[in-house]
Design an enzyme around this catalytic site. Structure first.
Site, PDB file in Angstrom:
ATOM      1  N   GLY A  37       0.795  -1.223   0.000  1.00 31.13           N
ATOM      2  CA  GLY A  37       0.000   0.000   0.000  1.00 31.13           C
ATOM      3  C   GLY A  37       0.828   1.273   0.000  1.00 31.13           C
ATOM      4  O   GLY A  37       2.024   1.282  -0.309  1.00 31.13           O
ATOM      5  N   CYS A  39       1.878   3.098   2.518  1.00 34.54           N
ATOM      6  CA  CYS A  39       2.930   3.127   3.529  1.00 34.54           C
ATOM      7  C   CYS A  39       4.254   2.626   2.979  1.00 34.54           C
ATOM      8  O   CYS A  39       5.287   3.287   3.103  1.00 34.54           O
ATOM      9  CB  CYS A  39       2.513   2.305   4.737  1.00 34.54           C
ATOM     10  SG  CYS A  39       3.758   2.239   6.038  1.00 34.54           S
ATOM     11  N   LYS A  48      11.094   7.855   4.901  1.00 32.39           N
ATOM     12  CA  LYS A  48      12.116   7.645   5.923  1.00 32.39           C
ATOM     13  C   LYS A  48      13.451   7.277   5.301  1.00 32.39           C
ATOM     14  O   LYS A  48      14.508   7.567   5.872  1.00 32.39           O
ATOM     15  CB  LYS A  48      11.673   6.565   6.919  1.00 32.39           C
ATOM     16  CG  LYS A  48      10.387   6.905   7.670  1.00 32.39           C
ATOM     17  CD  LYS A  48      10.337   8.354   8.104  1.00 32.39           C
ATOM     18  CE  LYS A  48       8.961   8.921   8.292  1.00 32.39           C
ATOM     19  NZ  LYS A  48       8.037   8.988   7.217  1.00 32.39           N
ATOM     20  N   GLY A 179       1.433  22.786   5.908  1.00 35.44           N
ATOM     21  CA  GLY A 179       2.412  22.622   6.977  1.00 35.44           C
ATOM     22  C   GLY A 179       2.026  21.544   7.958  1.00 35.44           C
ATOM     23  O   GLY A 179       2.299  21.665   9.158  1.00 35.44           O
ATOM     24  N   GLY A 180       1.404  20.471   7.451  1.00 33.24           N
ATOM     25  CA  GLY A 180       1.090  19.329   8.298  1.00 33.24           C
ATOM     26  C   GLY A 180       2.281  18.401   8.393  1.00 33.24           C
ATOM     27  O   GLY A 180       3.428  18.784   8.132  1.00 33.24           O
ATOM     28  N   ALA A 326      -0.431   4.481  10.014  1.00 30.87           N
ATOM     29  CA  ALA A 326      -0.229   3.078   9.651  1.00 30.87           C
ATOM     30  C   ALA A 326      -0.373   2.159  10.853  1.00 30.87           C
ATOM     31  O   ALA A 326      -0.975   1.077  10.749  1.00 30.87           O
ATOM     32  CB  ALA A 326       1.153   2.904   9.013  1.00 30.87           C
ATOM     33  N   HIS A 450      22.262   5.579  31.880  1.00 28.19           N
ATOM     34  CA  HIS A 450      22.957   6.844  31.625  1.00 28.19           C
ATOM     35  C   HIS A 450      24.280   6.546  30.919  1.00 28.19           C
ATOM     36  O   HIS A 450      24.934   5.556  31.235  1.00 28.19           O
ATOM     37  CB  HIS A 450      23.225   7.566  32.949  1.00 28.19           C
ATOM     38  CG  HIS A 450      24.090   8.783  32.804  1.00 28.19           C
ATOM     39  ND1 HIS A 450      23.580  10.000  32.408  1.00 28.19           N
ATOM     40  CD2 HIS A 450      25.429   8.971  32.982  1.00 28.19           C
ATOM     41  CE1 HIS A 450      24.563  10.890  32.368  1.00 28.19           C
ATOM     42  NE2 HIS A 450      25.696  10.284  32.707  1.00 28.19           N
TER      43      HIS A 450
END
Length: 467
Positions: A37, A39, A48, A179-180, A326, A450
Site C-alpha cells: 500500500g 505506507c 524515511k 504545513g502538516g 499506519a 545513563h
C-alpha cells in the site's frame, strides 16, 4: 473454515490477512498494485529512506564540530537515492510476499469491487475478471493525495507527495503547500538536500493537529527557521502560473487574523501536501449499500462494521474522523479479526502515539495540554529541555523538549510530548506508561540507563514527582 476477503494490502490489509490466517481462516488478499500500500510504496518507508540520507548530509556538514577532518562538501545523488529507496521497498515487499505464501494467504491481482459481504469481483489489468466468494469482506483500500483546484498537478513543476518521491534531481527552490506532517517532513528533507524551501500553511501554526501540543509546534517552527526554511502561516495559495521553468505563486490571507500576505513569488517546484481523499473509485460502495460521509469516507460502528453486515472497513478509508496512521490501521485490523462474528471488543482510539520525522523529530501520545483543558481536567505541565541531557550534548543535538501533561488531582499521566533527536522512538515508553496506568512516581522509580536520551523521560517524571 471461514473465508475472508480483504481488498487492499497496506498495513491495514496485510495485518488483517496475516492475523486471520493465523487464526485458521482462509484468506484472499486483493491488490491492484504492489503489496504494502501507500505506507510501503509511497509513504512511510520511502520518506524515511529519504530522511536517513538527509540526516547523514546534515552530519557531514557539521563534521568539523565532531573533530572529523576531510571534505565536508557532501551532496545528495538523487539517482542513487532513488535506487536505494526502490531497493528497500522491494526487499520489504518480498517479505510480504513470503509471509503470504507461508500463511497460505491467496493474493488476487486486480482492482476489487464489492458485490456483497459474500462476494468480491476482481478485475485484472488485462480486463479479465474473477469472483471471490467468502463469509466476510474487509475494505482496506486506503487513500490518495488531495489535489487543489488552484494548484493542478502536472508531475513536473507542481507535485503531490507521491510525485516528490520520484524526483531525479533536487529543485533549487521549493514551496510546500501545507504545513502538516508530510509538508514539514518534506521541508526538512529537501532543505538538507540543498533546496531553498518555503512552507505555506493556512492555519495559524505548523502541525495544526489536536494531538500535537502547541508548544511543540512553536519549537519546530523556530528550528525550521534556524535551518533556513521560510514559514508563512495563516496564508493560502490562491493561484499558480507556470512558465519558463518556474511557478509563480499568489497568496491570500486564510482568515482575518493576518493583515498582510507575502507578495507573489517564484519557485522551481511546488509540493502539494494538504491532505488526502479516500481511494474508493470503482469499489462499488454505493451499489453495495455501504454508507459514506459527504467526503466519501466510509462510516462504521465501534466494531468497524459498515452499514452492510459482514463488511468491515479499516485504515485510511475511515478518514480523519478516526486516526490516519499506519500503526492505527494495523491495530484496527487486529480488532476486526478478533471481533469477526462476535463483536465483543470496540476499537480503542484513546491512546495512539504519533511519530513525526522532522528535524528535530516529534513524538506524542495521549492528550495535549489544550485537549486536557478542553475536557475540563485540572492539569499541570512539567518540562525538561533536551539540552539538560549529557547524551544530547555528546550528539550535538540539544534542540528539543520533553513535556508531560499530568492530572493535578490524581497525578495520572494524561499526555507526553517529545521534540528532539529520536523522539519517535522515545515516545514508546510514555505510551506504555499511560497504557499501564503508571504515575510519574512509577516512571521516576524506574532506573534509566545513563547517558541516554531515554533518561530524559525518567528525569521529567522525577521533576513531576517533586513539583
Amino acid at each position: 473454515m471461514k473465508k475472508l476477503t480483504i481488498i487492499g494490502s497496506g498495513p491495514a490489509g496485510y495485518t488483517a490477512a496475516f492475523a486471520a490466517a493465523r487464526a485458521g481462516q482462509a484468506v484472499t488478499l486483493v491488490e491492484s498494485e504492489a503489496l504494502g500500500g501507500t505506507c510501503l510504496n509511497s509513504g512511510c518507508i520511502p520518506t524515511k529512506t529519504f530522511k536517513s540520507s538527509a540526516d547523514i548530509l546534515d552530519k557531514f556538514r557539521h563534521m568539523s564540530e565532531f573533530a572529523v577532518t576531510g571534505s565536508s562538501q557532501a551532496a545528495i545523488d538523487m539517482a542513487r537515492l532513488l535506487e536505494r529507496k526502490n531497493r528497500v521497498i522491494r526487499l520489504l515487499a518480498q517479505g510480504l510476499e513470503k509471509s503470504c505464501a507461508h500463511l497460505n494467504v491467496a493474493v488476487a491481482r486486480g482492482r476489487g469491487r464489492l458485490v456483497s459481504a459474500q462476494q468480491v469481483q476482481v478485475t485484472a489489468k488485462d480486463g479479465s475478471t474473477q469472483r471471490i466468494d467468502g463469509d466476510a469482506v474487509i475494505l482496506a483500500v486506503g487513500s490518495r493525495p488531495l489535489e487543489l483546484p488552484a494548484l493542478p498537478t502536472d508531475k513536473r513543476h507542481i507535485l503531490t507527495s507521491d510525485g516528490v518521491l520520484n524526483l531525479d534531481r533536487v529543485p533549487a527552490s521549493i514551496c510546500i503547500v501545507g504545513g502538516g506532517v508530510i509538508g514539514c517532513e518534506m521541508a526538512c528533507i529537501f532543505r538538507a538536500f540543498g533546496a531553498e524551501v518555503t512552507v505555506v500553511e493556512g492555519q495559524n501554526r505548523l502541525l495544526p493537529l489536536p494531538a500535537v501540543d502547541e508548544e511543540i509546534s512553536k519549537l519546530l517552527h523556530r528550528e525550521l527557521k534556524k535551518a533556513g526554511i521560510k514559514v508563512e502561516t495563516g496564508v493560502t495559495v490562491s493561484r499558480a502560473e507556470v512558465g519558463d521553468g518556474m511557478v509563480r505563486l499568489h497568496t491570500e490571507a486564510a482568515s482575518g487574523e493576518r493583515p498582510s500576505v507575502p507578495p507573489p513569488f517564484e519557485v522551481e517546484s511546488v509540493f502539494v501536501t494538504v491532505g488526502r481523499v479516500p481511494d474508493t473509485e470503482g469499489l462499488g460502495l454505493e451499489t453495495a449499500g455501504v454508507v459514506c460521509d459527504a467526503r466519501g469516507w466510509v462510516q462504521t460502528d465501534v466494531f468497524l462494521e459498515t452499514s452492510v453486515p459482514g463488511v468491515y472497513a479499516i485504515g485510511d478509508i475511515l478518514g480523519p474522523g478516526k486516526i490516519m496512521l499506519a500503526h492505527m490501521a494495523a491495530a484496527e485490523a487486529e480488532c476486526v479479526v478478533e471481533n469477526l462474528g462476535q463483536q465483543s471488543k470496540p476499537c480503542d482510539y484513546s491512546l495512539v502515539p504519533s511519530a513525526i520525522f522532522t528535524t528535530p523529530e516529534i513524538g506524542c501520545v495521549g492528550l495535549s495540554e489544550a485537549q486536557a483543558l478542553a475536557k475540563g481536567r485540572n492539569v499541570r505541565c512539567v518540562r525538561l529541555h533536551m539540552r539538560e541531557l549529557g547524551k544530547a550534548h555528546a550528539m550535538g543535538e540539544i534542540a528539543g523538549l520533553f513535556k508531560l501533561v499530568i492530572d493535578a488531582e490524581s497525578q495520572a499521566i494524561l499526555g507526553a510530548h517529545i521534540c528532539g533527536p529520536h523522539a519517535t522512538d522515545l515516545i514508546a515508553e510514555a505510551a506504555l506508561a499511560i497504557h499501564m496506568g503508571a504515575s510519574a512516581e512509577d516512571v521516576a522509580r524506574t532506573i534509566h540507563a545513563h547517558p541516554t536520551l531515554a533518561e530524559g523521560f525518567g528525569d521529567l517524571c522525577r521533576i513531576a514527582r517533586l513539583a
